[in-house]
Design a protein around this motif. Structure first.
Motif, PDB file in Angstrom:
ATOM      1  N   ARG A  93      37.262  30.611  32.139  1.00 23.26           N
ATOM      2  CA  ARG A  93      38.530  30.706  31.405  1.00 23.26           C
ATOM      3  C   ARG A  93      38.875  29.345  30.775  1.00 23.26           C
ATOM      4  O   ARG A  93      39.345  29.264  29.662  1.00 23.26           O
ATOM      5  CB  ARG A  93      39.634  31.150  32.363  1.00 23.26           C
ATOM      6  CG  ARG A  93      40.982  31.283  31.698  1.00 23.26           C
ATOM      7  CD  ARG A  93      42.042  31.753  32.662  1.00 23.26           C
ATOM      8  NE  ARG A  93      41.851  33.161  32.940  1.00 23.26           N
ATOM      9  CZ  ARG A  93      41.871  33.708  34.150  1.00 23.26           C
ATOM     10  NH1 ARG A  93      42.083  32.965  35.198  1.00 23.26           N
ATOM     11  NH2 ARG A  93      41.690  34.988  34.313  1.00 23.26           N
ATOM     12  N   LYS A  94      38.616  28.267  31.524  1.00 22.55           N
ATOM     13  CA  LYS A  94      38.903  26.924  31.010  1.00 22.55           C
ATOM     14  C   LYS A  94      38.026  26.594  29.811  1.00 22.55           C
ATOM     15  O   LYS A  94      38.488  26.005  28.837  1.00 22.55           O
ATOM     16  CB  LYS A  94      38.696  25.897  32.128  1.00 22.55           C
ATOM     17  CG  LYS A  94      39.032  24.484  31.734  1.00 22.55           C
ATOM     18  CD  LYS A  94      38.876  23.554  32.914  1.00 22.55           C
ATOM     19  CE  LYS A  94      39.214  22.126  32.541  1.00 22.55           C
ATOM     20  NZ  LYS A  94      39.074  21.214  33.673  1.00 22.55           N
ATOM     21  N   LYS A  97      39.375  28.414  26.779  1.00 27.02           N
ATOM     22  CA  LYS A  97      40.595  27.762  26.301  1.00 27.02           C
ATOM     23  C   LYS A  97      40.256  26.486  25.529  1.00 27.02           C
ATOM     24  O   LYS A  97      40.770  26.246  24.437  1.00 27.02           O
ATOM     25  CB  LYS A  97      41.502  27.443  27.488  1.00 27.02           C
ATOM     26  CG  LYS A  97      42.789  26.757  27.117  1.00 27.02           C
ATOM     27  CD  LYS A  97      43.627  26.475  28.350  1.00 27.02           C
ATOM     28  CE  LYS A  97      44.879  25.710  28.012  1.00 27.02           C
ATOM     29  NZ  LYS A  97      45.654  25.386  29.208  1.00 27.02           N
ATOM     30  N   ARG A 100      38.719  27.213  22.089  1.00 28.48           N
ATOM     31  CA  ARG A 100      39.725  27.594  21.089  1.00 28.48           C
ATOM     32  C   ARG A 100      40.467  26.367  20.565  1.00 28.48           C
ATOM     33  O   ARG A 100      40.732  26.241  19.373  1.00 28.48           O
ATOM     34  CB  ARG A 100      40.695  28.601  21.686  1.00 28.48           C
ATOM     35  CG  ARG A 100      40.071  29.956  21.886  1.00 28.48           C
ATOM     36  CD  ARG A 100      41.075  30.971  22.406  1.00 28.48           C
ATOM     37  NE  ARG A 100      40.405  32.252  22.577  1.00 28.48           N
ATOM     38  CZ  ARG A 100      40.577  33.048  23.618  1.00 28.48           C
ATOM     39  NH1 ARG A 100      41.439  32.718  24.565  1.00 28.48           N
ATOM     40  NH2 ARG A 100      39.926  34.183  23.705  1.00 28.48           N
ATOM     41  N   ILE A 101      40.797  25.437  21.473  1.00 27.26           N
ATOM     42  CA  ILE A 101      41.500  24.222  21.065  1.00 27.26           C
ATOM     43  C   ILE A 101      40.624  23.383  20.138  1.00 27.26           C
ATOM     44  O   ILE A 101      41.064  22.937  19.070  1.00 27.26           O
ATOM     45  CB  ILE A 101      41.939  23.402  22.297  1.00 27.26           C
ATOM     46  CG1 ILE A 101      43.046  24.140  23.056  1.00 27.26           C
ATOM     47  CG2 ILE A 101      42.395  22.005  21.899  1.00 27.26           C
ATOM     48  CD1 ILE A 101      43.372  23.542  24.415  1.00 27.26           C
ATOM     49  N   GLU A 115      31.849  33.908  23.804  1.00 27.74           N
ATOM     50  CA  GLU A 115      32.241  34.535  25.068  1.00 27.74           C
ATOM     51  C   GLU A 115      31.090  35.268  25.751  1.00 27.74           C
ATOM     52  O   GLU A 115      31.220  35.682  26.891  1.00 27.74           O
ATOM     53  CB  GLU A 115      33.448  35.438  24.860  1.00 27.74           C
ATOM     54  CG  GLU A 115      34.672  34.603  24.487  1.00 27.74           C
ATOM     55  CD  GLU A 115      35.991  35.316  24.673  1.00 27.74           C
ATOM     56  OE1 GLU A 115      36.074  36.205  25.534  1.00 27.74           O
ATOM     57  OE2 GLU A 115      36.937  34.944  23.961  1.00 27.74           O
TER      58      GLU A 115
END
Length: 141
Positions: A93-94, A97, A100-101, A115
């Motif tokens: 999950r990290k 995230k 995306r950033i 993914e």
């Protein structure tokens, strides 16, 4: 404080002047140094057996592909129920995230295959994109 411990006439710094004294922990009132504390501690016992870090397979379990029951555990996001991680076959999950950033910093889209990458490939992608961002000299405010 340092001033009290070494009998100095003035404080060394403003921080030293502000700091509280801890002499009451080291001295008995009107008697000098405390006498109820040992001067020397006994040697520590020898270890029961040589210690080596556990192997990754013991930590992560033997099944690490998506849907495996390798005992993997994910922290619950913001109080949601805990969930079993999909394993090392998918990004964490990290990682998603952070991807995306970084994609938003670089003005690009997150690739569709991200993914479905395993964690090592996702980590490699993240390192490459981070280096791209650093190479651009971009600074965000």
């Amino acid at each position: 404080t340092v001033k009290n411990l070494f009998g100095l006439t003035d404080f060394l710094t403003e921080r030293d002047a502000w700091a509280g004294s801890f002499e009451e922990l080291l001295m008995e009132e009107d008697k000098g140094p405390r006498s109820d504390c040992p001067f020397h501690l006994p040697d520590a016992p020898n270890p029961a057996s040589p210690w080596t870090p556990p192997s990754v397979s013991k930590i992560m379990g033997s099944k690490t592909s998506a849907g495996g029951d390798g005992g993997l555990h994910c922290s619950s996001p913001h109080g949601e129920p805990e969930e079993v991680c999909a394993g090392l076959g998918v990004p964490s999950r990290k990682q998603v995230k952070m991807a995306r950033i970084l994609a938003s910093y670089l003005g690009t889209e997150l690739p569709d295959e991200f993914e479905s990458m395993d964690r090592d490939r996702a980590d490699h992608w993240l390192r490459d994109r981070w280096q791209d961002w650093l190479d651009r000299g971009a600074v965000t405010n």
